[in-house]
Design a protein around this motif. Structure first.
Motif, PDB file in Angstrom:
ATOM      1  N   LEU A 192       3.398   5.985 -10.502  1.00 27.80           N
ATOM      2  CA  LEU A 192       3.490   5.277 -11.776  1.00 27.80           C
ATOM      3  C   LEU A 192       4.270   3.992 -11.511  1.00 27.80           C
ATOM      4  O   LEU A 192       5.440   4.040 -11.126  1.00 27.80           O
ATOM      5  CB  LEU A 192       4.219   6.127 -12.811  1.00 27.80           C
ATOM      6  N   LEU A 193       3.630   2.862 -11.713  1.00 22.84           N
ATOM      7  CA  LEU A 193       4.274   1.567 -11.479  1.00 22.84           C
ATOM      8  C   LEU A 193       4.955   1.107 -12.760  1.00 22.84           C
ATOM      9  O   LEU A 193       4.347   1.098 -13.833  1.00 22.84           O
ATOM     10  CB  LEU A 193       3.232   0.531 -11.050  1.00 22.84           C
TER      11      LEU A 193
ATOM     12  N   CYS B 213       3.090  11.966 -10.917  1.00 21.33           N
ATOM     13  CA  CYS B 213       3.281  10.734 -10.138  1.00 21.33           C
ATOM     14  C   CYS B 213       4.745  10.531  -9.811  1.00 21.33           C
ATOM     15  O   CYS B 213       5.632  10.966 -10.544  1.00 21.33           O
ATOM     16  CB  CYS B 213       2.802   9.511 -10.928  1.00 21.33           C
ATOM     17  N   LYS B 214       5.000   9.850  -8.722  1.00 18.72           N
ATOM     18  CA  LYS B 214       6.338   9.349  -8.454  1.00 18.72           C
ATOM     19  C   LYS B 214       6.474   8.002  -9.151  1.00 18.72           C
ATOM     20  O   LYS B 214       5.473   7.334  -9.453  1.00 18.72           O
ATOM     21  CB  LYS B 214       6.570   9.194  -6.955  1.00 18.72           C
ATOM     22  N   VAL B 215       7.703   7.589  -9.426  1.00 18.82           N
ATOM     23  CA  VAL B 215       7.953   6.297 -10.074  1.00 18.82           C
ATOM     24  C   VAL B 215       8.269   5.245  -9.016  1.00 18.82           C
ATOM     25  O   VAL B 215       9.129   5.455  -8.154  1.00 18.82           O
ATOM     26  CB  VAL B 215       9.122   6.380 -11.077  1.00 18.82           C
TER      27      VAL B 215
ATOM     28  N   ASN C 203      -3.344  -0.503  -6.777  1.00 17.59           N
ATOM     29  CA  ASN C 203      -3.286   0.841  -6.202  1.00 17.59           C
ATOM     30  C   ASN C 203      -2.553   1.859  -7.071  1.00 17.59           C
ATOM     31  O   ASN C 203      -2.436   3.022  -6.684  1.00 17.59           O
ATOM     32  CB  ASN C 203      -2.617   0.764  -4.827  1.00 17.59           C
ATOM     33  N   ALA C 204      -2.047   1.444  -8.222  1.00 19.91           N
ATOM     34  CA  ALA C 204      -1.278   2.347  -9.073  1.00 19.91           C
ATOM     35  C   ALA C 204      -2.173   3.350  -9.798  1.00 19.91           C
ATOM     36  O   ALA C 204      -3.321   3.056 -10.145  1.00 19.91           O
ATOM     37  CB  ALA C 204      -0.478   1.542 -10.096  1.00 19.91           C
TER      38      ALA C 204
ATOM     39  N   THR D   4       0.872  -1.177   0.000  1.00 13.48           N
ATOM     40  CA  THR D   4       0.000   0.000   0.000  1.00 13.48           C
ATOM     41  C   THR D   4       0.904   1.220   0.000  1.00 13.48           C
ATOM     42  O   THR D   4       1.955   1.247   0.629  1.00 13.48           O
ATOM     43  CB  THR D   4      -0.919   0.040   1.233  1.00 13.48           C
ATOM     44  N   LYS D   5       0.495   2.231  -0.719  1.00  8.62           N
ATOM     45  CA  LYS D   5       1.338   3.422  -0.856  1.00  8.62           C
ATOM     46  C   LYS D   5       0.450   4.656  -0.899  1.00  8.62           C
ATOM     47  O   LYS D   5      -0.499   4.711  -1.678  1.00  8.62           O
ATOM     48  CB  LYS D   5       2.166   3.331  -2.139  1.00  8.62           C
ATOM     49  N   ASN D   6       0.748   5.624  -0.040  1.00  4.11           N
ATOM     50  CA  ASN D   6       0.010   6.873  -0.080  1.00  4.11           C
ATOM     51  C   ASN D   6       0.480   7.707  -1.262  1.00  4.11           C
ATOM     52  O   ASN D   6       1.661   7.744  -1.585  1.00  4.11           O
ATOM     53  CB  ASN D   6       0.229   7.660   1.218  1.00  4.11           C
TER      54      ASN D   6
END
Length: 365
Positions: A232-233, A259-261, A280-281, A226-228
């Protein structure tokens, strides 16, 4: 998907379930569960393919021996590669123990269980020689002792043109005779087998697509990734994804969509984490068939990149039949591409038809 009939037929799945690879394990689970819901007694024949056992074993004595003369190699293995592989192997074994119904370990064709009505070979790269050390494994081609009243069938077998032509028309023609029915994952593979053997199989969807999003959400994803925030996955399996130009373009695209990578290799050590990370991406970039397949199941915005190794044919075929070939792009297109949303209503309609056709095939085994 409710149980449709009770057949009490025993179906043993032969696949790459021992590979510590997200897609390999999840497609095996999906095929096992689909067969069970259709009323079959389904299980996985626990074949320990030698090359698979070697490359996924965290304990690599061959690397240690090489490292005796190459200290940097040994140090990299002991302090980076081994810990990561050990963690991954532990998580995958946990998943297999919990979710797969496996027989006793099998190490050779003579040890294949005989109390089986249908030996179902597939899916994944069952006929791709790179997965078996560039040697033909007879078990994956149905060449093993089994009762006369039983039969060997294929389901969504995948391969590549190099492997099929390396095997050659003479040997491949012999192998296809072991099968009662043949089913391939890609039309390209089906067509090449027909060209080489004059035997035409059918095309079916990857087992992972036999289950729907509700089925996959029933797995225990609560303790997984899980990521707050938006991310971008990325999941790249092709060569060249580590060079600076490639990374620069991916980072630029991520900034465009705010987005962060997050790279799959940095956070996912288990199949459940893989699913949770995709679920969740915000967006996904991949050169992996199963990353694409699960992006579709979870209705994500994604792009699959073209590659120069020919392996992109696996998801190119899938996206063609689902009516979204435009999701396969060149790397440079990320600089200017207009992020139009995917029409998942149309995709779902096509996928439902393909799913129904494949399930009808499995119902007749």
């Amino acid at each position: 998907m409710a149980s449709l009939s009770l057949k009490n037929r025993r179906i043993g799945i032969i696949t790459y379930h021992r590979a510590n690879n997200f897609g390999a394990v999840l497609q095996c689970y999906a095929l096992q569960e689909t067969l069970s819901r259709l009323g079959y007694i389904s299980f996985v024949i626990d074949y320990r393919q030698p090359y698979t056992e070697l490359i996924y074993n965290p304990v690599r004595l061959d690397i240690v021996k090489q490292g005796l003369l190459k200290p940097r190699l040994l140090g990299g293995y002991l302090f980076k590669i081994f810990p990561e592989r050990f963690k991954r192997a532990k998580q995958y074994n946990k998943f297999r123990d919990k979710y797969l119904r496996c027989t006793q370990p099998v190490h050779d064709p003579q040890s294949i269980p005989q109390d089986v009505d249908v030996y179902l070979i597939g899916s994944d790269q069952m006929w791709g020689l790179h997965c078996s050390g560039y040697k033909v494994d007879p078990i994956y081609f149905g060449d093993f002792p089994h009762p006369k009243q039983s039969k060997v069938c294929g389901y969504a077998i995948s391969s590549n043109l190099y492997s099929l032509n390396k095997i050659g028309c003479v040997d491949l023609s012999e192998y296809v005779r072991n099968f009662h029915t043949l089913s391939f994952r890609e039309k390209t593979v089906r067509d090449e087998v027909k060209r080489l053997t004059n035997i035409e199989g059918r095309v079916d969807i990857d087992p992972s697509l036999l289950l729907n999003i509700d089925d996959w959400n029933q797995l225990d994803l609560s303790s997984s990734f899980t990521k707050n925030g938006k991310y971008l996955l990325t999941y790249f399996l092709h060569e060249g994804s580590d060079n600076l130009y490639f990374k620069t373009i991916v980072e630029a695209y991520a900034r465009r969509i705010d987005c962060k990578v997050i790279d799959m290799f940095d956070i996912a050590f288990s199949p459940l984490t893989f699913l949770s990370a995709i679920k969740n991406a915000t967006g996904i970039l991949a050169t992996s068939f199963h990353a694409v397949a699960f992006s579709i199941l979870f209705k994500k915005q994604f792009y699959a990149l073209k590659t120069t190794d020919g392996k992109d044919i696996r998801y190119i075929n899938l996206l063609d039949v689902l009516g979204i070939p435009q999701r396969v792009i060149e790397l440079d297109e990320l600089l200017t591409i207009n992020d139009s949303p995917i029409d998942y209503r149309n995709v779902d309609e096509r996928l439902d038809r393909l799913r129904t056709e494949s399930i009808e095939y499995l119902k007749k085994l």
